[in-house]
Design a protein around this motif. Sequence first.
Motif, mmCIF file in Angstrom:
data_model
loop_
_atom_site.group_PDB
_atom_site.id
_atom_site.type_symbol
_atom_site.label_atom_id
_atom_site.label_comp_id
_atom_site.label_asym_id
_atom_site.label_seq_id
_atom_site.Cartn_x
_atom_site.Cartn_y
_atom_site.Cartn_z
ATOM 1 N N ILE B 2 0.856 -1.189 0.000
ATOM 2 C CA ILE B 2 0.000 0.000 0.000
ATOM 3 C C ILE B 2 0.891 1.237 0.000
ATOM 4 C CG2 ILE B 2 -1.720 1.331 1.306
ATOM 5 C CD1 ILE B 2 -2.799 -1.292 2.398
ATOM 6 N N TYR B 3 0.716 2.083 -1.011
ATOM 7 C CA TYR B 3 1.496 3.319 -1.095
ATOM 8 C C TYR B 3 0.542 4.506 -1.138
ATOM 9 C CZ TYR B 3 5.064 0.002 -2.523
ATOM 10 O OH TYR B 3 5.918 -1.071 -2.558
ATOM 11 N N VAL B 4 0.748 5.433 -0.232
ATOM 12 C CA VAL B 4 -0.075 6.645 -0.200
ATOM 13 C C VAL B 4 0.891 7.818 -0.310
ATOM 14 C CG1 VAL B 4 -1.619 8.042 1.228
ATOM 15 C CG2 VAL B 4 -1.869 5.562 1.189
ATOM 16 N N ASP B 5 0.724 8.610 -1.372
ATOM 17 C CA ASP B 5 1.710 9.649 -1.643
ATOM 18 C C ASP B 5 1.032 11.028 -1.731
ATOM 19 O OD1 ASP B 5 4.061 10.854 -2.314
ATOM 20 O OD2 ASP B 5 3.955 10.331 -4.439
ATOM 21 N N HIS B 73 -12.621 9.379 -4.266
ATOM 22 C CA HIS B 73 -11.495 9.811 -5.093
ATOM 23 C C HIS B 73 -10.666 10.785 -4.260
ATOM 24 C CE1 HIS B 73 -13.149 8.964 -9.292
ATOM 25 N NE2 HIS B 73 -13.987 8.442 -8.444
ATOM 26 N N PRO B 74 -9.354 10.620 -4.191
ATOM 27 C CA PRO B 74 -8.569 11.656 -3.504
ATOM 28 C C PRO B 74 -8.639 12.956 -4.306
ATOM 29 C CG PRO B 74 -7.209 9.744 -4.095
ATOM 30 C CD PRO B 74 -8.530 9.554 -4.744
ATOM 31 N N SER B 75 -8.608 14.104 -3.611
ATOM 32 C CA SER B 75 -8.618 15.380 -4.333
ATOM 33 C C SER B 75 -7.255 15.624 -4.970
ATOM 34 C CB SER B 75 -8.938 16.530 -3.385
ATOM 35 O OG SER B 75 -10.122 16.269 -2.704
ATOM 36 N N ASP B 76 -6.228 15.053 -4.367
ATOM 37 C CA ASP B 76 -4.869 15.231 -4.885
ATOM 38 C C ASP B 76 -4.017 14.059 -4.399
ATOM 39 O OD1 ASP B 76 -2.865 16.383 -6.274
ATOM 40 O OD2 ASP B 76 -2.562 18.095 -4.940
ATOM 41 N N GLY B 77 -2.879 13.816 -5.060
ATOM 42 C CA GLY B 77 -1.983 12.750 -4.634
ATOM 43 C C GLY B 77 -2.328 11.409 -5.263
ATOM 44 N N ALA B 78 -1.558 10.379 -4.903
ATOM 45 C CA ALA B 78 -1.752 9.066 -5.523
ATOM 46 C C ALA B 78 -1.816 7.970 -4.469
ATOM 47 C CB ALA B 78 -0.605 8.793 -6.479
ATOM 48 N N ILE B 79 -2.680 6.984 -4.738
ATOM 49 C CA ILE B 79 -2.788 5.814 -3.852
ATOM 50 C C ILE B 79 -2.649 4.562 -4.707
ATOM 51 C CG2 ILE B 79 -4.256 4.535 -2.235
ATOM 52 C CD1 ILE B 79 -5.713 7.086 -1.571
ATOM 53 N N SER B 80 -1.860 3.618 -4.218
ATOM 54 C CA SER B 80 -1.766 2.331 -4.897
ATOM 55 C C SER B 80 -1.901 1.232 -3.847
ATOM 56 C CB SER B 80 -0.422 2.240 -5.617
ATOM 57 O OG SER B 80 -0.168 0.899 -5.968
ATOM 58 N N VAL B 81 -2.825 0.313 -4.089
ATOM 59 C CA VAL B 81 -3.000 -0.827 -3.176
ATOM 60 C C VAL B 81 -2.878 -2.096 -4.016
ATOM 61 C CG1 VAL B 81 -4.533 -1.955 -1.507
ATOM 62 C CG2 VAL B 81 -4.575 0.532 -1.721
ATOM 63 N N MET B 82 -1.876 -2.907 -3.717
ATOM 64 C CA MET B 82 -1.588 -4.136 -4.471
ATOM 65 C C MET B 82 -1.474 -3.838 -5.974
ATOM 66 S SD MET B 82 -4.102 -6.858 -2.562
ATOM 67 C CE MET B 82 -5.493 -5.752 -2.467
ATOM 68 N N LYS B 96 -10.257 -8.415 -3.755
ATOM 69 C CA LYS B 96 -9.124 -8.668 -2.855
ATOM 70 C C LYS B 96 -9.212 -7.856 -1.558
ATOM 71 C CE LYS B 96 -5.777 -9.290 -6.572
ATOM 72 N NZ LYS B 96 -4.653 -8.580 -7.175
ATOM 73 N N ILE B 97 -10.223 -6.983 -1.452
ATOM 74 C CA ILE B 97 -10.300 -6.153 -0.241
ATOM 75 C C ILE B 97 -11.668 -6.296 0.427
ATOM 76 C CG2 ILE B 97 -8.722 -4.403 -1.185
ATOM 77 C CD1 ILE B 97 -11.548 -2.707 -1.256
ATOM 78 N N ALA B 98 -11.709 -5.930 1.696
ATOM 79 C CA ALA B 98 -13.002 -5.865 2.393
ATOM 80 C C ALA B 98 -12.983 -4.663 3.314
ATOM 81 C CB ALA B 98 -13.234 -7.136 3.194
ATOM 82 N N LEU B 99 -14.080 -3.931 3.332
ATOM 83 C CA LEU B 99 -14.237 -2.816 4.280
ATOM 84 C C LEU B 99 -15.354 -3.226 5.238
ATOM 85 C CD1 LEU B 99 -13.755 0.223 5.143
ATOM 86 C CD2 LEU B 99 -15.652 0.767 3.651
ATOM 87 N N ILE B 100 -15.010 -3.304 6.503
ATOM 88 C CA ILE B 100 -16.016 -3.733 7.488
ATOM 89 C C ILE B 100 -16.182 -2.630 8.523
ATOM 90 C CG2 ILE B 100 -16.669 -5.539 9.133
ATOM 91 C CD1 ILE B 100 -14.307 -7.138 7.591
ATOM 92 N N ARG B 101 -17.423 -2.246 8.768
ATOM 93 C CA ARG B 101 -17.698 -1.194 9.733
ATOM 94 C C ARG B 101 -18.367 -1.778 10.959
ATOM 95 N NH1 ARG B 101 -20.480 2.560 5.724
ATOM 96 N NH2 ARG B 101 -18.673 3.356 4.638
ATOM 97 N N GLY B 102 -17.867 -1.406 12.116
ATOM 98 C CA GLY B 102 -18.482 -1.872 13.348
ATOM 99 C C GLY B 102 -19.906 -1.364 13.484
#
Lengths: 267, 325
Positions: B2-5, B73-82, B96-102
């Motif tokens: 995961i890269y968040v720039d 969508h990010p307003s600016d910058g780059a995200i890469s996941v896998m 390949k991902i899951a978002l789980i909310r309590g």
Amino acid sequence: MKKIALVHLFFKTSLMTQLPYRINFVTQALSTLFYFGSGLIGLRIIFTHTDSLAGWTFYEIVTLLGVYQLIAGILAFFVMENVENLPDKIVDGHLDETILMPENTQFLSSFGSCNVWAITDILLGIGIMIGSIFLNLDQLTLTSFQFIVQLMQFFVLIGCSLLISYSVRMWIGTLGFWLGRTGGGFILFTSIWAMGKYPVDMYPPFFKWLLYTLVPVGVVASIPTYVLFNGMGILPFMGLLFLTFIIYLFTNSLWKMGIRKYSSAAS
Amino acid sequence: MIYVDDVKKTYVVPVRESGIKGALSSFIKRDKKEIAAVKTISFEISKGEIVGFIGSNGAGKSTTLKMLSGILHPSDGAISVMGHTPYKRAPEYLKKIALIRGSKPLFAPADLTALDALQMQRIIYDLDYKSFTKDLNRIVDWLGIEPYYKKPLRTLSLGERMRCGLACSIVYNPEVLFLDEPTIGLDINAQSRIRHFLNEYNRETNATIILTSHYMEDVTQLCERIMVIDQGKLLFDGNIDYLIESLTPYKLIVFTPDHGSTHIPWDRYGVVEHEMNGRITIRVANHQVPAITGRLLSDCSILGLTVENPPFESTIEQLYKAEVV
């Protein structure tokens, strides 16, 4: 194939959740009968004074009522509730789960749940259509070839009507990405939409223009019914197919633009 | 992995004054305000890591999770996941991902059962019927949902729903889990079971887990690495022990003296934090802990003694005060 499996799944899950509430079936069936019955009685009264209305016979208009009921029923069964809930889901941030599913989001947002009791509208619509075709066989069977062509054109145009009706509702829902709660648009559209259960030709010129263009209710029920009885030339027929295709493409593009604006309000 | 720039996220939100006057003026003219939910954050996460994302309400935790999962969508910058750009929401990525909310662990209608919801997942995630059936039995055992996974979801407790929600998410074997306050509203037992399960899932599948929580227990028991976010900025990113050592360089010695030693002035050993029901807590600098403990045991008659880290909350409090570490 997966989309058919998903619609089947949505139907099954809706059936499971709605079957325990039998009273809803009774109220929906009564409402369908009342809606259709009141239209029929009004027509009967009018036709005691005349043989045709804007060139349409009594049986043709009853068929139109049936087609209208069928289209309204199919939409109510599969998509209406989902599309009408869209503005609230957009504003309240409840599209998150849908967005993260590995399937087309427009499809999932349109078909998430079914209103299974709308089956009464569909059955009544089909019944009237079949009855009407048999009652008017002499008018329809000029030649068996022409009859089959008209029937084919009729079914294709029913498909177009469904796509156009879905699209216009979807535009109102999708506008929620920009305008917030656009539910009032559905109320306005439904009021205009109700004008489509009678031949559009009988309305004054301005309304006629409005119902064939801006709010294409005329295209939805009047044209398929007209084509069932009178057929349609290849050029206007292809033109309608092309128009439906353009409307559908526009709906898809509007959705794609809208989903980019989604801000997921809930945490 | 995961890269968040240099990622930013700003929202445009409608604003109006309270009361009928505010409602009327917003009906005529709508005012809008731009809010920076995330102001330039960057980090990297390796495969198999469990990272705790903490911060106060409105700090930007959930917004970051939503950008990582692909909802926003990010307003600016780059995200890469896998290797994927999340907001493009490619089906291969979403599988390949899951978002789980309590707060909302299940998406299925409340009249359905967890088994129905799992069957829905099989179709949505294109799971092979045979392997699904095999995995289903394993997951049901693993999460202990056997007693209630065939009951309508509406009849389940929050803890039971959370476990069913986890079952629905792991049934397609995601490689990255984004958990937004997974233990919110749960009792201590239920919290502990969820934490235990997450640890096991990480160990068995080497899945990457990123979780936000207001319960420090979640973070201290699950994560070696934490990220602290405040007002959309990353205040700290690193090892949890290092954070505690550097911000709260002291330990708490908790002891119970016998009745004969109650007259002793305890502040001679350290700063007295609490004195309650005969139990005394003193604060002592890390390097003095062995010596002070030795002195206490030799000077007085002690019935019981433990050495504890200060509460993690106080470390975080310190961090907010210090702003940057």
